[in-house]
Design an enzyme around this catalytic site. Structure first.
Site, PDB file in Angstrom:
ATOM      1  CB  SER A  74       3.402  50.898 128.757  1.00 20.13           C
ATOM      2  OG  SER A  74       3.685  50.273 127.532  1.00 20.13           O
ATOM      3  CG  ASP A 186       7.009  48.931 128.806  1.00 20.37           C
ATOM      4  OD1 ASP A 186       6.339  49.888 129.212  1.00 20.37           O
ATOM      5  OD2 ASP A 186       6.534  47.799 128.598  1.00 20.37           O
TER       6      ASP A 186
END
Length: 233
Positions: A74, A186
């Site tokens: 991320s 993510d």
């Protein structure tokens, strides 16, 4: 009989010479050169706090520590990709201070998210000169989650900006990223701090940085808010 006695000493000399020739050579011990352990820096997710990773990098560099392997999840993939491109801590800090939010935000109306993520992808690729992951000076692994299977994926080749976009695509905020016909979101869903990815890439020693924790009261430090964990196992 006399002739045999005369020949005997000569025969013994020949046998002794043969023994000398066939004697095994003495073994020479050559000291082994110590192998330098491969150090990895695993940068975890943390949304807007992602640039806290830069403080950690600056502290490591100040102490002569430059990782051989970088993994990012991320927000960690954003900083990790820029660091893998060859930038140092001070250069990363300068880029962070110059960054305008509008360079990364591209709004959209969708039930799957309100940010496309295309601007993030383009920003990373522009900063890296459009180099793919495998062409960066430092070994890089970018962690994302395959949406339909829920499996962890570590991108080690291909479009760097696209991989970072996938790793940072928080569900319901960013639209899922389609790569090779599969949807990715993510990486923090399966690997908040990508230590396992660093191990898979051959790291002997992993410096793991977790910026997801809330800052504690008190004096700020060079890498606050963050937690640093070193792992050799």
């Amino acid at each position: 009989m006399t002739l045999l006695r005369r020949l005997m000493p000569a025969s013994l000399l020949v046998l002794l010479a043969a023994c000398t020739i066939t004697q095994a050579p003495t073994e020479i011990s050559i000291p082994k050169t110590p192998v330098k352990p491969r150090v990895a820096l695993a940068l975890g997710g943390g949304a807007a706090k992602g640039f806290a990773h830069i403080g950690v990098i600056k502290v490591l560099e100040a102490n002569g520590i430059v990782p051989d392997i970088i993994t990012g999840t991320s927000a960690g993939s954003v900083v990790g990709s820029l660091y893998a491109s060859g930038l140092n801590g001070m250069q990363l800090q300068a880029k962070a201070m110059q960054l305008d939010e509008s360079e990364l935000t591209d709004w959209t109306l969708s039930t799957k998210g309100f940010l496309k993520g295309e601007k993030l992808e383009n920003y990373i690729n522009t900063q890296l000169g459009n180099r793919p992951i495998e062409k960066l000076p430092r070994k890089l692994g970018i962690v994302a989650t395959e949406l339909d299977s829920g499996q962890k994926v570590v991108f080690r080749m291909g479009n760097t900006g696209q991989a970072v976009r996938a790793s940072a695509s928080i569900p319901n905020v960013f639209l899922p990223v389609v790569i090779g016909g599969k949807r990715y979101v993510d990486g923090g869903l399966v690997s908040p701090v990508p230590v396992s990815a660093a191990r898979e890439m051959g790291a002997d020693f992993v410096i793991a940085v977790d910026i997801s924790a809330k800052p504690k009261p008190g004096k700020a430090t060079a890498c606050s808010p963050c937690w640093i964990r070193a792992s050799t196992s």
